[in-house]
Design a protein around this motif. Structure first.
Motif, mmCIF file in Angstrom:
data_model
loop_
_atom_site.group_PDB
_atom_site.id
_atom_site.type_symbol
_atom_site.label_atom_id
_atom_site.label_comp_id
_atom_site.label_asym_id
_atom_site.label_seq_id
_atom_site.Cartn_x
_atom_site.Cartn_y
_atom_site.Cartn_z
ATOM 1 N N TYR A 449 2.838 -2.081 -22.001
ATOM 2 C CA TYR A 449 1.956 -1.532 -22.066
ATOM 3 C C TYR A 449 2.674 0.339 -21.352
ATOM 4 O O TYR A 449 2.962 0.904 -21.078
ATOM 5 C CB TYR A 449 1.699 -2.059 -20.897
ATOM 6 N N ILE A 450 1.214 0.873 -22.602
ATOM 7 C CA ILE A 450 1.487 2.418 -22.089
ATOM 8 C C ILE A 450 -0.426 2.239 -21.624
ATOM 9 O O ILE A 450 -1.681 2.064 -21.782
ATOM 10 C CB ILE A 450 0.887 2.911 -23.706
ATOM 11 N N LYS A 451 -0.383 2.936 -20.804
ATOM 12 C CA LYS A 451 -1.407 4.102 -20.326
ATOM 13 C C LYS A 451 -1.991 5.149 -20.756
ATOM 14 O O LYS A 451 -1.030 6.275 -19.908
ATOM 15 C CB LYS A 451 -1.733 4.231 -18.124
ATOM 16 N N THR A 452 -2.840 5.155 -21.514
ATOM 17 C CA THR A 452 -3.037 6.736 -22.428
ATOM 18 C C THR A 452 -3.505 7.541 -20.988
ATOM 19 O O THR A 452 -4.531 7.344 -20.076
ATOM 20 C CB THR A 452 -3.330 6.560 -23.288
ATOM 21 N N ASN A 453 -3.819 9.073 -21.913
ATOM 22 C CA ASN A 453 -4.480 9.905 -20.903
ATOM 23 C C ASN A 453 -6.296 9.546 -20.420
ATOM 24 O O ASN A 453 -6.545 9.968 -19.898
ATOM 25 C CB ASN A 453 -3.954 11.090 -22.063
ATOM 26 N N SER A 454 -5.862 8.877 -21.731
ATOM 27 C CA SER A 454 -7.844 8.381 -21.408
ATOM 28 C C SER A 454 -8.664 7.300 -20.928
ATOM 29 O O SER A 454 -9.661 7.437 -21.708
ATOM 30 C CB SER A 454 -8.258 8.771 -23.235
ATOM 31 N N GLY A 455 -7.487 6.726 -20.147
ATOM 32 C CA GLY A 455 -7.288 5.696 -19.675
ATOM 33 C C GLY A 455 -7.083 4.197 -20.338
ATOM 34 O O GLY A 455 -7.889 3.395 -20.234
ATOM 35 N N ARG A 456 -6.906 4.499 -21.726
ATOM 36 C CA ARG A 456 -7.377 2.967 -22.443
ATOM 37 C C ARG A 456 -5.829 2.464 -22.171
ATOM 38 O O ARG A 456 -4.680 2.906 -21.858
ATOM 39 C CB ARG A 456 -7.076 3.749 -24.054
ATOM 40 N N THR A 457 -5.672 0.674 -21.878
ATOM 41 C CA THR A 457 -4.144 0.350 -22.207
ATOM 42 C C THR A 457 -4.155 -0.032 -24.218
ATOM 43 O O THR A 457 -4.766 -0.643 -24.655
ATOM 44 C CB THR A 457 -4.454 -0.909 -21.296
ATOM 45 N N LEU A 458 -2.610 0.571 -24.297
ATOM 46 C CA LEU A 458 -2.264 -0.152 -25.692
ATOM 47 C C LEU A 458 -1.053 -1.098 -25.690
ATOM 48 O O LEU A 458 -0.312 -0.868 -24.320
ATOM 49 C CB LEU A 458 -1.719 1.048 -26.640
ATOM 50 N N VAL A 459 -0.356 -2.007 -26.759
ATOM 51 C CA VAL A 459 0.606 -2.312 -26.133
ATOM 52 C C VAL A 459 1.479 -2.128 -27.367
ATOM 53 O O VAL A 459 0.966 -1.956 -28.378
ATOM 54 C CB VAL A 459 0.000 -3.687 -26.476
ATOM 55 N N PHE A 460 2.828 -1.994 -26.823
ATOM 56 C CA PHE A 460 3.796 -1.963 -27.553
ATOM 57 C C PHE A 460 5.253 -2.169 -27.628
ATOM 58 O O PHE A 460 5.096 -2.960 -26.466
ATOM 59 C CB PHE A 460 4.271 0.153 -27.362
ATOM 60 N N SER A 461 5.521 -2.344 -29.045
ATOM 61 C CA SER A 461 7.324 -2.870 -29.242
ATOM 62 C C SER A 461 8.046 -1.953 -29.590
ATOM 63 O O SER A 461 7.604 -1.652 -31.222
ATOM 64 C CB SER A 461 7.399 -4.408 -29.538
ATOM 65 N N LEU A 462 9.298 -1.730 -29.344
ATOM 66 C CA LEU A 462 10.108 -0.678 -30.175
ATOM 67 C C LEU A 462 11.571 -0.834 -29.863
ATOM 68 O O LEU A 462 12.068 -0.702 -28.824
ATOM 69 C CB LEU A 462 10.004 0.643 -29.003
ATOM 70 N N LEU A 463 12.434 -1.833 -31.550
ATOM 71 C CA LEU A 463 13.510 -1.980 -30.641
ATOM 72 C C LEU A 463 14.407 -1.776 -31.798
ATOM 73 O O LEU A 463 13.998 -1.278 -33.345
ATOM 74 C CB LEU A 463 13.581 -3.991 -31.187
ATOM 75 N N VAL A 464 15.751 -1.759 -31.135
ATOM 76 C CA VAL A 464 16.527 -0.733 -32.057
ATOM 77 C C VAL A 464 18.060 -0.957 -32.155
ATOM 78 O O VAL A 464 18.381 -1.389 -30.846
ATOM 79 C CB VAL A 464 16.442 0.331 -31.373
ATOM 80 N N ASN A 465 18.388 -1.817 -33.434
ATOM 81 C CA ASN A 465 19.377 -2.784 -33.152
ATOM 82 C C ASN A 465 20.562 -1.271 -34.560
ATOM 83 O O ASN A 465 20.261 -1.114 -35.271
ATOM 84 C CB ASN A 465 19.638 -3.922 -34.109
ATOM 85 N N ASN A 466 22.123 -1.370 -34.355
ATOM 86 C CA ASN A 466 22.996 -0.196 -34.665
ATOM 87 C C ASN A 466 22.566 0.510 -35.168
ATOM 88 O O ASN A 466 22.367 1.499 -36.394
ATOM 89 C CB ASN A 466 22.584 -1.722 -36.195
ATOM 90 N N TYR A 467 22.288 1.159 -33.930
ATOM 91 C CA TYR A 467 22.337 3.279 -34.525
ATOM 92 C C TYR A 467 23.467 3.362 -34.427
ATOM 93 O O TYR A 467 24.537 3.314 -34.193
ATOM 94 C CB TYR A 467 20.988 3.700 -32.898
ATOM 95 N N SER A 468 23.842 4.664 -34.138
ATOM 96 C CA SER A 468 24.569 6.136 -34.459
ATOM 97 C C SER A 468 24.262 6.247 -33.103
ATOM 98 O O SER A 468 23.300 6.959 -32.971
ATOM 99 C CB SER A 468 24.799 6.535 -35.652
ATOM 100 N N GLY A 469 25.893 6.817 -32.820
ATOM 101 C CA GLY A 469 25.316 7.753 -31.717
ATOM 102 C C GLY A 469 24.950 7.167 -29.924
ATOM 103 O O GLY A 469 25.703 5.795 -30.240
ATOM 104 N N SER A 470 24.800 7.578 -28.575
ATOM 105 C CA SER A 470 25.114 7.285 -27.443
ATOM 106 C C SER A 470 23.586 6.183 -27.782
ATOM 107 O O SER A 470 23.077 7.533 -28.558
ATOM 108 C CB SER A 470 25.428 8.370 -26.640
ATOM 109 N N VAL A 471 23.536 5.832 -26.410
ATOM 110 C CA VAL A 471 22.469 5.437 -25.941
ATOM 111 C C VAL A 471 21.432 6.145 -25.658
ATOM 112 O O VAL A 471 20.183 6.179 -26.098
ATOM 113 C CB VAL A 471 22.617 4.205 -25.309
ATOM 114 N N ASP A 472 21.765 7.641 -24.882
ATOM 115 C CA ASP A 472 20.963 8.383 -24.243
ATOM 116 C C ASP A 472 20.167 9.456 -25.417
ATOM 117 O O ASP A 472 19.035 9.601 -25.450
ATOM 118 C CB ASP A 472 21.938 9.390 -23.739
#
Length: 488
Positions: A449-472
């Motif tokens: 969940y995200i609490k925005t600067n305007s006070g809204r609650t949003l829901v998100f998903s961000l899934l990353v597979n098989n990337y290049s480089g480091s986890v950082d």
């Protein structure tokens, strides 16, 4: 996803007119030194300032997504993203929202919620000391002591506020003193039908050791002496990419990880909890002057149970505490124990398979979008787990109406502040991102969940597979993608 080349072109023209010295659009083009460069004056990019002036937060999100598609770290990766408004039930912005991806430890979102739903926030596991027989006038018990367990996953671990073995045993000894027992002519019998099976093979596609983390099997290790639990580490002689191979002490089977940064041997400290408790209890009794003639012996089933009297009962921390610890620390053993507990609660046995059936039945009951879902374990260690970003956000949205939602929400790590998110969102998004993390080799995930600067609650998903480089590097891109959502 909408293409925003017209916005990028407009920004470029405007930026060129206002800042002649700047020859490239820094937010679109990527330099190999991008991640290490810092502005000498620590000033924001002129083009970034123009972007924020010209574009709305939603447009900035979409521009970021377009930029990430060609970013060297993500361009060959499989990844998906959704930010969702739970009030309007509409997607604000997305990329590959229907892609079936490995969720890693965001799988724990399903496991912990199912446990809260079926067991209740105040559920506790009980570990009881009982005795059979009679106590004579000299304080001699002619009977057996029983340690009756219920599969407490926190027993003796100090996790989530659980007592240590020593503290539990001290209470047991005090209980015997209250009963006037000074000697025991009998055995200490361990009686628990939960989590009784040894694991003889590695679970399918589970990462046994990765990034210097040794993942123990759930269940008993009674046949293995903790003093001898060593992990054998060998460098591969036949692999050009210098991967390291590991031999499990539990099975003659090899697995590998990308690198090894520990000592030559890794030790574990997870014996069979009831057996360890019982043996330590017996030793403590002898040391404290309470003689015991018998031995410690397990008895999983008893066709003709003896009449017994309760001496002492230890209650685990509440499920609320266990879920909080599980999600904050991404604790794999607790998550797998929760899976087995819900399996026992509904199916009457402690197997992982029963747990999986119960979780999937629960998801079906609450109309989880099962397209692209593969639920293989409770912790997310299996690479056979898959889920779609859109399914995750709709699921998290549906939970906002549950009576235990606040408990569930509170269990999630907070960006820049707690748990596995303590080192992300330290500046932008600090205290505003509430999400479960997931990490496997070349897999990095976030959902919550995200609490925005305007006070809204949003829901998100961000899934990353098989990337290049480091986890950082991936973490930085994740922060970049989510940054504009805070302005929605």
């Amino acid at each position: 996803m909408v293409k925003f080349r017209k916005y990028i072109s407009g920004i470029t023209v405007l930026a060129s007119g206002l800042f002649l010295a700047q020859s490239t659009v820094s937010t679109v083009l990527y330099s190999p030194t991008y991640d290490s460069q810092k502005s000498i004056a620590n000033l924001p990019s002129p083009v970034a300032a123009v972007e924020k002036t010209i574009l709305s937060p939603k447009e900035l999100i979409d521009v970021n997504l377009n930029t990430m598609v060609t970013d060297p770290v993500l361009k060959n990766a499989n990844w998906g993203f959704v930010v969702y408004d739970p009030k309007t039930k509409k997607i604000i912005s997305s990329y590959n929202e229907n892609a079936s991806l490995v969720p890693a430890s965001t799988t724990k979102l399903l496991t912990t919620e199912t446990a809260l739903n079926l067991l209740g926030e105040n559920y506790r596991w009980m570990t009881q000391l009982e005795y059979s027989g009679q106590v004579d006038e000299n304080g001699v018990l002619n009977g057996n002591l029983y340690i009756v367990g219920s599969g407490d996953p926190s027993l003796g671990t100090n996790k989530a506020g659980a007592l240590s073995y020593r503290e539990i045993i001290a209470d047991f000894v005090s209980g015997l003193s209250r009963e006037g027992i000074k000697k025991v002519n009998g055995d200490i019998i361990i009686q628990t039908a939960l989590f009784k099976g040894n694991i003889s093979r590695l679970p399918e596609n589970v990462v046994w050791l990765e990034n210097n983390n040794y993942y123990l099997p759930v269940g008993t290790t009674r046949e293995i002496s903790p003093a001898n639990e060593k992990l054998i580490v060998k460098k591969s002689n036949f692999s050009t990419d210098k991967k390291f191979f590991y031999v499990s002490p539990y099975a003659n089977q090899m697995v590998y990880a990308e690198k090894y940064e520990g000592n030559e041997n890794l030790t574990t400290k997870l014996p069979d909890a009831p057996a360890y408790l019982a043996n330590t209890f017996r030793t403590t009794l002898v040391k404290s002057g309470i003689a015991i003639t018998g031995k410690v012996t397990p008895k999983m089933t008893d066709a003709s149970p003896e009449s017994r009297k309760l001496v002492s009962a230890y209650k685990s921390p509440t499920l609320t505490d266990i879920v909080y610890y599980t999600n904050q620390h991404s604790d794999n053993s607790l998550a797998e124990a929760l899976l087995r507990t819900v399996g026992f609660f509904r199916k009457g046995d402690q197997t992982s398979e029963s747990g999986r059936i119960v979780v999937k039945d629960h998801l079906k009951d609450i109309a989880f979008d099962a397209e692209g879902l593969n639920y293989m374990d409770g912790s997310g260690l299996s690479r056979s787990n898959t889920v779609t970003p859109i399914a995750q956000v709709k699921y998290l949205t549906s939970l906002m109406n549950q009576k235990y939602y606040q408990t569930y929400f509170t269990s999630l790590p907070i960006g820049g502040q707690s748990g596995t998110l303590k080192r992300m969102f330290n500046i932008t998004g600090n205290g505003q991102i509430f999400a479960k993390t997931g990490t496997l080799n070349k897999v990095k995930t976030l959902a919550g969940y995200i609490k925005t600067n305007s006070g809204r609650t949003l829901v998100f998903s961000l899934l990353v597979n098989n990337y290049s480089g480091s986890v950082d590097m991936v973490k930085k891109r994740m922060e970049k993608i989510l940054e504009p959502t805070l302005e929605l």
